[in-house]
Design a protein around this motif. Structure first.
Motif, short mmCIF file in Angstrom:
data_model
loop_
_atom_site.label_atom_id
_atom_site.label_comp_id
_atom_site.label_asym_id
_atom_site.label_seq_id
_atom_site.Cartn_x
_atom_site.Cartn_y
_atom_site.Cartn_z
N TRP A 82 0.96 -1.19 0.06
CA TRP A 82 -0.13 0.12 0.07
C TRP A 82 0.88 1.10 0.12
O TRP A 82 1.12 1.67 1.07
CB TRP A 82 -0.84 -0.10 1.19
N GLY A 84 0.63 4.74 -0.91
CA GLY A 84 0.13 5.93 -0.47
C GLY A 84 -0.24 5.94 1.12
O GLY A 84 -0.12 4.88 1.70
N PRO A 85 -0.96 7.05 1.42
CA PRO A 85 -1.41 6.99 2.70
C PRO A 85 -2.47 6.19 2.92
O PRO A 85 -3.34 6.04 1.85
CB PRO A 85 -1.81 8.48 2.79
N ILE A 92 -5.66 9.58 8.76
CA ILE A 92 -4.58 9.00 8.23
C ILE A 92 -3.77 8.11 9.21
O ILE A 92 -3.37 8.61 10.31
CB ILE A 92 -3.55 9.98 7.45
N THR A 94 -0.69 6.47 10.94
CA THR A 94 0.76 6.53 11.16
C THR A 94 1.39 5.54 12.01
O THR A 94 0.60 5.13 12.92
CB THR A 94 1.09 8.00 11.72
N THR A 100 5.73 7.42 10.42
CA THR A 100 5.57 7.43 8.77
C THR A 100 4.07 7.27 8.64
O THR A 100 3.36 6.70 9.44
CB THR A 100 6.48 6.21 8.23
N TYR A 101 3.74 7.77 7.46
CA TYR A 101 2.07 7.49 7.22
C TYR A 101 2.06 6.90 5.81
O TYR A 101 0.82 6.75 5.36
CB TYR A 101 1.52 8.94 7.19
N ARG A 102 3.12 6.40 5.06
CA ARG A 102 3.05 5.72 3.79
C ARG A 102 3.95 4.78 3.55
O ARG A 102 4.61 4.67 4.47
CB ARG A 102 3.01 6.82 2.53
N ASP A 103 3.58 4.17 2.52
CA ASP A 103 4.59 2.71 2.05
C ASP A 103 4.28 1.85 3.04
O ASP A 103 5.50 1.20 3.89
CB ASP A 103 5.84 3.34 2.04
N TRP A 104 3.27 1.25 3.17
CA TRP A 104 2.72 0.06 3.98
C TRP A 104 2.81 -1.31 3.32
O TRP A 104 2.84 -1.26 2.12
CB TRP A 104 1.43 0.24 4.74
N CYS A 117 5.50 -0.93 8.54
CA CYS A 117 5.95 0.09 7.98
C CYS A 117 7.25 -0.07 7.38
O CYS A 117 7.82 -1.39 7.47
CB CYS A 117 6.02 1.44 8.81
#
Length: 156
Positions: A82, A84-85, A92, A94, A100-104, A117
């Motif tokens: 995933w 994006g956020p 959102i 985190t 961090t809030y993206r790149d899951w 993460c």
């Protein structure tokens, strides 16, 4: 005063014209309805007596073993990237450790959804369930021997 009356009359005329238009469109049969009626007439004219069904030979309709997807019992879990956020219930998500809030990497294991993460922190995805995972994941394209192989494949 006269302007308001004229505008009200024009609005009523437009509403009446719209209602007439919709009643006209509702009265027109759809092409599928016309085809169904024609097909029913043709069948009645061509075949007055119902045909007796002949027995059909049994056909093996199973896919070759290479094309059969493994069942959920055979797999430990599913994972997807995933990038994006990730927004759940308008918030959102985190990482609680590194913010961090993206790149899951989203994991579905034993009926629960986990988030990982880029730094390797894992947490339970509150507000996410397997139904959400199934709606948002694509088809399974790869199968990995271990969890670490899958993580490496997804670039983490």
């Amino acid at each position: 005063m006269f302007k308001r009356r004229r505008e009200a009359r024009e609005r009523q005329d437009l509403q009446r014209a719209g209602q007439e238009m919709w009643s006209y469109f509702r009265s027109i049969p759809t092409p599928l309805e016309e085809l169904d009626e024609e097909e029913a007439r043709e069948r009645a004219a061509a075949d007055p007596e119902p045909a007796v069904a002949e027995p059909v030979a049994a056909v093996d309709d199973f896919l070759p073993p290479d094309f059969v997807a493994p069942s959920q019992r055979e797999m430990a879990g599913l994972m997807m990237a995933w990038p994006g956020p990730l927004v759940v219930d308008g918030e959102i998500i985190t990482c609680s450790h590194c913010e961090t809030y993206r790149d899951w990497v989203v994991l579905s294991l034993q009926g629960r959804v986990w988030l990982r993460c880029r730094a390797g922190h894992e947490t339970h995805g509150t507000g996410l369930d397997t139904a959400w995972f199934n709606r948002n994941s694509g088809p399974m394209t790869e199968e990995h021997a271990s969890y670490q192989d899958g993580i490496r494949f997804l670039g983490h």
